[in-house]
Design a protein around this motif. Structure first.
Motif, PDB file in Angstrom:
ATOM      1  N   VAL A  57      64.394  43.002  17.018  1.00 14.36           N
ATOM      2  CA  VAL A  57      64.918  43.965  16.054  1.00 14.36           C
ATOM      3  C   VAL A  57      65.801  43.195  15.097  1.00 14.36           C
ATOM      4  O   VAL A  57      66.677  42.427  15.525  1.00 14.36           O
ATOM      5  N   VAL A  58      65.562  43.339  13.813  1.00 14.89           N
ATOM      6  CA  VAL A  58      66.341  42.628  12.798  1.00 14.89           C
ATOM      7  C   VAL A  58      67.662  43.367  12.612  1.00 14.89           C
ATOM      8  O   VAL A  58      67.686  44.478  12.081  1.00 14.89           O
ATOM      9  N   LEU A  59      68.755  42.746  13.040  1.00 14.24           N
ATOM     10  CA  LEU A  59      70.064  43.392  13.024  1.00 14.24           C
ATOM     11  C   LEU A  59      70.899  42.997  11.813  1.00 14.24           C
ATOM     12  O   LEU A  59      72.055  43.407  11.696  1.00 14.24           O
ATOM     13  N   ASN A  60      70.321  42.211  10.919  1.00 21.45           N
ATOM     14  CA  ASN A  60      71.099  41.643   9.806  1.00 21.45           C
ATOM     15  C   ASN A  60      71.841  42.670   8.967  1.00 21.45           C
ATOM     16  O   ASN A  60      72.913  42.397   8.437  1.00 21.45           O
ATOM     17  N   THR A  61      71.289  43.863   8.824  1.00 19.45           N
ATOM     18  CA  THR A  61      71.921  44.855   7.952  1.00 19.45           C
ATOM     19  C   THR A  61      73.232  45.377   8.510  1.00 19.45           C
ATOM     20  O   THR A  61      74.017  45.978   7.783  1.00 19.45           O
ATOM     21  N   ILE A  62      73.490  45.172   9.814  1.00 25.61           N
ATOM     22  CA  ILE A  62      74.745  45.669  10.387  1.00 25.61           C
ATOM     23  C   ILE A  62      75.625  44.542  10.929  1.00 25.61           C
ATOM     24  O   ILE A  62      76.683  44.797  11.477  1.00 25.61           O
ATOM     25  N   LEU A  63      75.185  43.288  10.780  1.00 29.60           N
ATOM     26  CA  LEU A  63      75.985  42.165  11.243  1.00 29.60           C
ATOM     27  C   LEU A  63      76.888  41.658  10.127  1.00 29.60           C
ATOM     28  O   LEU A  63      76.554  41.746   8.944  1.00 29.60           O
ATOM     29  N   GLU A  64      78.041  41.109  10.528  1.00 27.23           N
ATOM     30  CA  GLU A  64      79.002  40.600   9.552  1.00 27.23           C
ATOM     31  C   GLU A  64      78.597  39.205   9.083  1.00 27.23           C
ATOM     32  O   GLU A  64      78.260  38.342   9.889  1.00 27.23           O
ATOM     33  N   GLY A  65      78.618  38.990   7.766  1.00 25.14           N
ATOM     34  CA  GLY A  65      78.375  37.665   7.229  1.00 25.14           C
ATOM     35  C   GLY A  65      76.916  37.280   7.084  1.00 25.14           C
ATOM     36  O   GLY A  65      76.613  36.134   6.783  1.00 25.14           O
TER      37      GLY A  65
ATOM     38  N   ARG B  42      64.247  38.327   5.263  1.00 24.13           N
ATOM     39  CA  ARG B  42      65.422  38.464   6.123  1.00 24.13           C
ATOM     40  C   ARG B  42      65.685  37.112   6.758  1.00 24.13           C
ATOM     41  O   ARG B  42      64.808  36.521   7.386  1.00 24.13           O
ATOM     42  N   ASP B  43      66.904  36.614   6.584  1.00 22.71           N
ATOM     43  CA  ASP B  43      67.270  35.295   7.103  1.00 22.71           C
ATOM     44  C   ASP B  43      67.748  35.372   8.550  1.00 22.71           C
ATOM     45  O   ASP B  43      68.290  36.391   8.997  1.00 22.71           O
ATOM     46  N   ASN B  44      67.574  34.270   9.262  1.00 23.97           N
ATOM     47  CA  ASN B  44      68.159  34.079  10.593  1.00 23.97           C
ATOM     48  C   ASN B  44      67.868  35.231  11.552  1.00 23.97           C
ATOM     49  O   ASN B  44      68.770  35.867  12.096  1.00 23.97           O
ATOM     50  N   VAL B  45      66.590  35.496  11.752  1.00 21.00           N
ATOM     51  CA  VAL B  45      66.165  36.545  12.682  1.00 21.00           C
ATOM     52  C   VAL B  45      65.916  35.919  14.048  1.00 21.00           C
ATOM     53  O   VAL B  45      65.192  34.926  14.167  1.00 21.00           O
ATOM     54  N   LEU B  46      66.517  36.504  15.075  1.00 22.28           N
ATOM     55  CA  LEU B  46      66.390  35.982  16.430  1.00 22.28           C
ATOM     56  C   LEU B  46      65.026  36.316  17.013  1.00 22.28           C
ATOM     57  O   LEU B  46      64.497  37.402  16.795  1.00 22.28           O
TER      58      LEU B  46
ATOM     59  N   ILE C  25      61.096  45.270  14.515  1.00 22.85           N
ATOM     60  CA  ILE C  25      61.578  46.502  13.887  1.00 22.85           C
ATOM     61  C   ILE C  25      62.705  46.121  12.948  1.00 22.85           C
ATOM     62  O   ILE C  25      63.583  45.330  13.302  1.00 22.85           O
ATOM     63  N   LEU C  26      62.701  46.663  11.743  1.00 21.05           N
ATOM     64  CA  LEU C  26      63.742  46.356  10.780  1.00 21.05           C
ATOM     65  C   LEU C  26      64.012  47.533   9.855  1.00 21.05           C
ATOM     66  O   LEU C  26      63.205  48.458   9.723  1.00 21.05           O
ATOM     67  N   ASP C  27      65.177  47.466   9.242  1.00 22.45           N
ATOM     68  CA  ASP C  27      65.587  48.451   8.250  1.00 22.45           C
ATOM     69  C   ASP C  27      64.878  48.120   6.940  1.00 22.45           C
ATOM     70  O   ASP C  27      65.043  47.038   6.387  1.00 22.45           O
TER      71      ASP C  27
END
Length: 350
Positions: free
Chosen positions: A116-124, A142-146, A154-156
């Motif tokens: 799940v791409v969490l970048n939209t809710i992670l800081e920085g 989307r950068d730096n996806v685990l 799944i992503l926003d």
């Protein structure tokens, strides 16, 4: 509350870890979490730990799930996080639609990775533009996806909806990860990639809720990391000699490792005590992540220069503890949540 059945589960998981994961832990760090290991984890019923049985999961209760993450993280935090990504993030977000449930079934039946791409809710975290969705295709970065080998993501989509991308080729080949090398981290590039909507609105809220509800799971992985690295430090201090005495004979070493171990045991008792409220779960996560970083750093120091060699198996805990805190421990957001609990009102917002 931990029951006799939970202890049987713990013994089963521990035996699997000793026979399968520990011997292959170095290979996982160097070569990634391969299909063979993931299928092995799936065959044991661990991959779908919290997923309902009608989808092919094991339907474990929360205590069983936390025991599983804790025990596996002692040998391979990457494998433990892989399980958490599927059970605490992908499954809850996907299960609201038929397409999402079918995706969960496929992941389990094929022993595939999911993320799940969490970048939209992670800081920085920086995203290159919003994702533009048409009738059935999506474009964006989307950068730096685990979990760069994930078969499904799944992503926003940037318009309030959560979408499912069933295409592993969207991940770049270059691995950017310092932590969780078994999973890898890469850029996700979509150029007219087909997708399916799994939630039509409230994407950011759904991601935020999943992150908050993962607090106990993150604590379990942190405690597994703590246990793994401290055991490495204790074992090494017994055999490494200086001035004719083992390191364990010296008070600064023995006292520090013992104090860290005492903190670990208190946190673990709290985790498995049962009936924790939202505030207690949050406090436990914050404390566990902090201890994981301190314990792994000291375990590394006990090994001296040898600790930086992969072969000793301790440096991964230091890297992974930092990655766990960065990816799943949102420092500002978590402290805002904690302040709200402590003050009983909005606080710490200036």
């Amino acid at each position: 509350m931990v029951t006799e059945e939970h202890e049987i589960l713990r013994s089963t998981v521990r035996e699997y870890v000793q026979k399968t994961l520990e011997p292959g832990a170095l290979d996982i760090e160097r070569d990634g979490l391969g299909e063979e290991i993931r299928k092995s984890v799936s065959a044991q019923g661990f991959l779908g730990a919290r997923i309902s049985s009608d989808l092919g999961g094991s339907d474990l209760d929360e205590a069983g799930y936390l025991i599983l993450l804790d025990e596996i993280a002692r040998a391979s935090p990457s494998v433990s996080v892989d399980i958490m990504l599927l059970n605490s993030f992908f499954y809850p977000l996907a299960s609201g639609s038929d397409e999402g449930r079918d995706a969960v079934k496929r992941v389990l039946s094929e022993g595939k990775g999911a993320t799940v791409v969490l970048n939209t809710i992670l800081e920085g975290y920086r995203n290159e533009g919003e994702l533009m969705d048409g009738s059935s295709k999506i474009t964006g970065v989307r950068d730096n996806v685990l979990n760069r080998n994930a078969a499904m993501s799944i992503l926003d989509a940037g318009n309030g909806s959560l979408v499912l991308v069933d295409d592993a080729s969207v991940f770049s080949k270059k691995d950017y990860s310092l932590g969780f090398r078994g999973l890898g981290m890469a850029k996700m590039e979509m150029r007219g990639t087909e997708f399916r909507t799994v939630a039509g609105k409230g994407a950011e809220h759904a991601l935020d809720r999943a992150m908050n509800e993962s607090d106990p799971a993150v604590s379990a992985i942190a405690l597994g990391i703590i246990s793994g690295c401290l055991q490495k430090g204790i074992d090494y201090s017994k055999v490494r000699k200086t001035f004719g005495q083992p390191l364990s004979a010296y008070q600064p070493v023995a006292f520090t490792l013992s104090s860290l171990k005492a903190e670990e045991e208190l946190l673990r008792r709290t985790l498995y005590s049962g009936d924790l409220g939202e505030k207690e779960k949050l406090m436990l996560k914050i404390s566990s992540l902090d201890l994981a970083k301190r314990a792994s750093k000291y375990a590394l120091q006990v090994h001296g220069g040898y600790g930086y060699f992969e072969d000793f198996g301790v440096e991964k805990f230091y890297r992974d503890s930092t990655a766990l805190a960065t990816l799943f421990g949102r420092s500002v957001r978590d402290m805002e949540r904690l302040s709200h609990h402590i003050y009983g009102e909005k606080a710490g917002f200036l």
